[in-house]
Design a protein around this motif. Structure first.
Motif, PDB file in Angstrom:
ATOM      1  N   ARG A   1       0.827  -1.218   0.000  1.00 44.04           N
ATOM      2  CA  ARG A   1       0.000   0.000   0.000  1.00 44.04           C
ATOM      3  C   ARG A   1       0.856   1.261   0.000  1.00 44.04           C
ATOM      4  NH1 ARG A   1      -5.352  -1.419   3.739  1.00 44.04           N
ATOM      5  NH2 ARG A   1      -5.878  -3.371   2.635  1.00 44.04           N
ATOM      6  N   SER A   2       2.060   1.165   0.561  1.00 47.12           N
ATOM      7  CA  SER A   2       2.942   2.337   0.569  1.00 47.12           C
ATOM      8  C   SER A   2       3.416   2.704  -0.833  1.00 47.12           C
ATOM      9  CB  SER A   2       4.152   2.070   1.470  1.00 47.12           C
ATOM     10  OG  SER A   2       5.114   1.236   0.828  1.00 47.12           O
ATOM     11  N   LEU A   3       3.305   1.780  -1.778  1.00 47.76           N
ATOM     12  CA  LEU A   3       3.754   2.011  -3.150  1.00 47.76           C
ATOM     13  C   LEU A   3       2.633   2.478  -4.076  1.00 47.76           C
ATOM     14  CD1 LEU A   3       6.050  -1.118  -3.597  1.00 47.76           C
ATOM     15  CD2 LEU A   3       6.767   1.234  -3.168  1.00 47.76           C
ATOM     16  N   LEU A   4       1.422   2.553  -3.570  1.00 44.23           N
ATOM     17  CA  LEU A   4       0.279   2.935  -4.397  1.00 44.23           C
ATOM     18  C   LEU A   4       0.293   4.433  -4.679  1.00 44.23           C
ATOM     19  CD1 LEU A   4      -2.552   0.935  -2.582  1.00 44.23           C
ATOM     20  CD2 LEU A   4      -1.263   0.249  -4.625  1.00 44.23           C
ATOM     21  N   PRO A   5      -0.408   4.852  -5.724  1.00 43.90           N
ATOM     22  CA  PRO A   5      -0.603   6.293  -5.919  1.00 43.90           C
ATOM     23  C   PRO A   5      -1.226   6.905  -4.664  1.00 43.90           C
ATOM     24  CG  PRO A   5      -1.408   5.067  -7.818  1.00 43.90           C
ATOM     25  CD  PRO A   5      -1.071   4.052  -6.772  1.00 43.90           C
ATOM     26  N   GLU A   6      -0.893   8.153  -4.404  1.00 39.65           N
ATOM     27  CA  GLU A   6      -1.383   8.810  -3.191  1.00 39.65           C
ATOM     28  C   GLU A   6      -2.897   8.887  -3.162  1.00 39.65           C
ATOM     29  OE1 GLU A   6      -0.846  13.125  -0.918  1.00 39.65           O
ATOM     30  OE2 GLU A   6       0.606  12.451  -2.421  1.00 39.65           O
ATOM     31  N   ASN A   7      -3.509   8.973  -4.332  1.00 37.66           N
ATOM     32  CA  ASN A   7      -4.956   9.136  -4.433  1.00 37.66           C
ATOM     33  C   ASN A   7      -5.510   8.101  -5.408  1.00 37.66           C
ATOM     34  OD1 ASN A   7      -7.601  10.013  -4.610  1.00 37.66           O
ATOM     35  ND2 ASN A   7      -7.070  12.166  -4.933  1.00 37.66           N
ATOM     36  N   LEU A   8      -6.418   7.262  -4.951  1.00 33.56           N
ATOM     37  CA  LEU A   8      -7.038   6.243  -5.817  1.00 33.56           C
ATOM     38  C   LEU A   8      -8.375   6.706  -6.394  1.00 33.56           C
ATOM     39  CD1 LEU A   8      -6.407   2.921  -3.818  1.00 33.56           C
ATOM     40  CD2 LEU A   8      -4.904   4.117  -5.422  1.00 33.56           C
ATOM     41  N   THR A   9      -8.784   7.928  -6.109  1.00 33.36           N
ATOM     42  CA  THR A   9     -10.085   8.424  -6.546  1.00 33.36           C
ATOM     43  C   THR A   9     -10.239   8.342  -8.063  1.00 33.36           C
ATOM     44  OG1 THR A   9     -10.165   9.951  -4.671  1.00 33.36           O
ATOM     45  CG2 THR A   9     -11.619  10.418  -6.522  1.00 33.36           C
ATOM     46  N   GLU A  10     -11.339   7.696  -8.472  1.00 33.69           N
ATOM     47  CA  GLU A  10     -11.728   7.569  -9.879  1.00 33.69           C
ATOM     48  C   GLU A  10     -10.760   6.749 -10.718  1.00 33.69           C
ATOM     49  OE1 GLU A  10     -14.750   8.610 -11.358  1.00 33.69           O
ATOM     50  OE2 GLU A  10     -15.134   8.643  -9.212  1.00 33.69           O
TER      51      GLU A  10
ATOM     52  N   ASP B   1      -9.794  -8.544  -0.649  1.00 33.30           N
ATOM     53  CA  ASP B   1      -9.534  -7.480   0.318  1.00 33.30           C
ATOM     54  C   ASP B   1      -9.079  -6.189  -0.365  1.00 33.30           C
ATOM     55  OD1 ASP B   1     -10.146  -9.192   2.414  1.00 33.30           O
ATOM     56  OD2 ASP B   1      -8.074  -9.870   2.634  1.00 33.30           O
ATOM     57  N   PHE B   2      -8.195  -6.312  -1.348  1.00 28.61           N
ATOM     58  CA  PHE B   2      -7.672  -5.090  -1.970  1.00 28.61           C
ATOM     59  C   PHE B   2      -8.747  -4.383  -2.791  1.00 28.61           C
ATOM     60  CE2 PHE B   2      -5.653  -2.461  -5.130  1.00 28.61           C
ATOM     61  CZ  PHE B   2      -4.775  -1.733  -4.348  1.00 28.61           C
ATOM     62  N   ALA B   3      -9.583  -5.131  -3.472  1.00 33.94           N
ATOM     63  CA  ALA B   3     -10.654  -4.500  -4.258  1.00 33.94           C
ATOM     64  C   ALA B   3     -11.569  -3.686  -3.344  1.00 33.94           C
ATOM     65  CB  ALA B   3     -11.450  -5.564  -5.009  1.00 33.94           C
ATOM     66  N   ARG B   4     -11.903  -4.229  -2.198  1.00 33.39           N
ATOM     67  CA  ARG B   4     -12.756  -3.497  -1.255  1.00 33.39           C
ATOM     68  C   ARG B   4     -12.022  -2.271  -0.693  1.00 33.39           C
ATOM     69  NH1 ARG B   4     -14.048  -8.910  -0.260  1.00 33.39           N
ATOM     70  NH2 ARG B   4     -12.548  -9.058   1.450  1.00 33.39           N
ATOM     71  N   TYR B   5     -10.734  -2.425  -0.418  1.00 31.34           N
ATOM     72  CA  TYR B   5      -9.937  -1.293   0.057  1.00 31.34           C
ATOM     73  C   TYR B   5      -9.907  -0.185  -0.998  1.00 31.34           C
ATOM     74  CZ  TYR B   5      -5.713   1.452   0.948  1.00 31.34           C
ATOM     75  OH  TYR B   5      -4.822   2.479   1.132  1.00 31.34           O
ATOM     76  N   ALA B   6      -9.704  -0.566  -2.256  1.00 31.30           N
ATOM     77  CA  ALA B   6      -9.626   0.418  -3.334  1.00 31.30           C
ATOM     78  C   ALA B   6     -10.930   1.209  -3.449  1.00 31.30           C
ATOM     79  CB  ALA B   6      -9.293  -0.267  -4.648  1.00 31.30           C
ATOM     80  N   ARG B   7     -12.031   0.518  -3.326  1.00 27.25           N
ATOM     81  CA  ARG B   7     -13.321   1.211  -3.409  1.00 27.25           C
ATOM     82  C   ARG B   7     -13.542   2.113  -2.199  1.00 27.25           C
ATOM     83  NH1 ARG B   7     -16.600   2.986  -6.409  1.00 27.25           N
ATOM     84  NH2 ARG B   7     -18.485   2.099  -5.496  1.00 27.25           N
ATOM     85  N   ASP B   8     -13.058   1.694  -1.051  1.00 26.66           N
ATOM     86  CA  ASP B   8     -13.132   2.559   0.128  1.00 26.66           C
ATOM     87  C   ASP B   8     -12.337   3.846  -0.087  1.00 26.66           C
ATOM     88  OD1 ASP B   8     -14.729   0.799   1.504  1.00 26.66           O
ATOM     89  OD2 ASP B   8     -13.084  -0.112   2.639  1.00 26.66           O
ATOM     90  N   GLN B   9     -11.301   3.738  -0.949  1.00 23.28           N
ATOM     91  CA  GLN B   9     -10.471   4.909  -1.279  1.00 23.28           C
ATOM     92  C   GLN B   9     -10.996   5.641  -2.529  1.00 23.28           C
ATOM     93  OE1 GLN B   9      -7.929   5.801   0.861  1.00 23.28           O
ATOM     94  NE2 GLN B   9      -8.862   4.126   2.040  1.00 23.28           N
TER      95      GLN B   9
ATOM     96  N   LEU C   1      -2.105  -1.552 -19.081  1.00 23.52           N
ATOM     97  CA  LEU C   1      -1.981  -0.270 -18.390  1.00 23.52           C
ATOM     98  C   LEU C   1      -2.258   0.894 -19.333  1.00 23.52           C
ATOM     99  CD1 LEU C   1       1.246  -0.774 -16.237  1.00 23.52           C
ATOM    100  CD2 LEU C   1      -1.073  -0.408 -15.369  1.00 23.52           C
ATOM    101  N   LYS C   2      -2.938   1.885 -18.805  1.00 22.29           N
ATOM    102  CA  LYS C   2      -3.078   3.139 -19.538  1.00 22.29           C
ATOM    103  C   LYS C   2      -1.733   3.868 -19.560  1.00 22.29           C
ATOM    104  CE  LYS C   2      -7.836   3.862 -17.904  1.00 22.29           C
ATOM    105  NZ  LYS C   2      -8.758   4.767 -17.159  1.00 22.29           N
ATOM    106  N   PRO C   3      -1.506   4.767 -20.499  1.00 25.13           N
ATOM    107  CA  PRO C   3      -0.304   5.602 -20.422  1.00 25.13           C
ATOM    108  C   PRO C   3      -0.257   6.324 -19.068  1.00 25.13           C
ATOM    109  CG  PRO C   3      -1.366   5.860 -22.548  1.00 25.13           C
ATOM    110  CD  PRO C   3      -2.301   5.036 -21.716  1.00 25.13           C
ATOM    111  N   GLY C   4       0.859   6.204 -18.394  1.00 25.27           N
ATOM    112  CA  GLY C   4       0.980   6.759 -17.054  1.00 25.27           C
ATOM    113  C   GLY C   4       0.469   5.840 -15.965  1.00 25.27           C
ATOM    114  N   GLY C   5      -0.107   4.705 -16.355  1.00 24.41           N
ATOM    115  CA  GLY C   5      -0.637   3.762 -15.377  1.00 24.41           C
ATOM    116  C   GLY C   5       0.472   3.076 -14.591  1.00 24.41           C
ATOM    117  N   ARG C   6       0.133   2.572 -13.418  1.00 26.11           N
ATOM    118  CA  ARG C   6       1.125   1.988 -12.521  1.00 26.11           C
ATOM    119  C   ARG C   6       0.882   0.501 -12.281  1.00 26.11           C
ATOM    120  NH1 ARG C   6       2.392   6.343  -7.689  1.00 26.11           N
ATOM    121  NH2 ARG C   6       2.166   8.246  -8.914  1.00 26.11           N
TER     122      ARG C   6
END
Length: 248
Positions: free
Chosen positions: A37-46, A58-66, A139-144
């Protein structure tokens, strides 16, 4: 092509793994997931997110919470996906059975994602370069891409255990056959679990060869507050390797 193992649908393996994860005190929860999680983008919105080897979701639910726009979780195990669906009540989360080795056959093969994660799944994949190429194409261009694997120090020998003295004290972790990449037949909850060993060099360079840019490499250790006799050995030899990369 080597046959694709589905060890998580083995009843003995599944039950052992389920009980381990329910405790919330295993290496996944204490070490690997915080590092990932420390390596994720700072903001997962949208963001449109894909989780390869999603397990219990678990991660899918976490992502939606974010506030992620949507999350697709893919796993080879029908048992894991059944549990994931039971624990999830969100129309923006979709779970699909499939394999990393055959992403072209999935329903999302023609989609693209802002973020792809994979937690401790790629060391079960025989052809890493092919898998990373297919993932990069999603991945989209710029995707991680952020993923974790068992550390090559741990996978080099099939017998994953400390060398001990006569009193049972852990002396050192043996490393041998490091350059001999390929399958390792191990025992974990059940017999003949197949994992694939490859060097750190291969993990990094095959990723770079796809055109992805390496952003970060982690070999996480227990946080200071968690250091005690139980966790100290995981500072002596790292159990996990994590890589974060970006598509230009």
């Amino acid at each position: 092509m080597p046959s694709i193992q589905n060890i998580y649908d083995d009843p003995t393996f599944y039950e052992g793994y389920r009980m381990l994860r329910q405790t919330g005190s295993g290496l996944n929860d204490v070490l690997e997931q915080p590092a990932l999680r420390s390596l994720l983008p700072e903001n997962l919105t949208e963001l449109d997110i894909l989780d390869l080897g999603c397990g219990f979701g678990d991660f899918a639910r976490y992502a939606r919470d974010q506030k992620a726009r949507c999350a697709i979780g893919m796993d080879v195990s029908a048992k894991m996906l059944a549990s994931a669906r039971q624990m999830t009540n969100d129309d923006a989360i979709v779970f699909e059975q499939g394999t990393i080795e055959n992403l072209a056959a999935t329903s999302f093969a023609n989609r693209s994602f802002d973020l792809i994660v994979s937690s401790l799944a790629l060391h079960y994949v025989a052809n890493y370069r092919t898998a990373i190429t297919a993932i990069a194409n999603l991945l989209k261009p710029g995707g991680r891409l952020v993923f974790s694997v068992e550390h090559p120090i741990c996978t080099a020998l099939a017998a994953q255990r400390w060398h001990q003295d006569d009193a049972g004290n852990d002396l050192f972790w043996p490393v041998d056959n490091y350059r001999e990449e390929g399958p390792r037949h191990t025992s974990w909850f059940s017999k003949d679990v197949i994992k694939y060993h490859r060097t750190v060099e291969t993990y990094v360079n095959d990723l770079l060869d796809t055109g992805l840019q390496l952003n970060r490499l982690l070999e996480p250790e227990p946080a200071t507050a968690a250091r005690n006799a139980k966790w100290e050995n995981h500072r002596r030899r790292p159990p996990f390797l994590l890589l974060a990369a970006q598509k230009s």
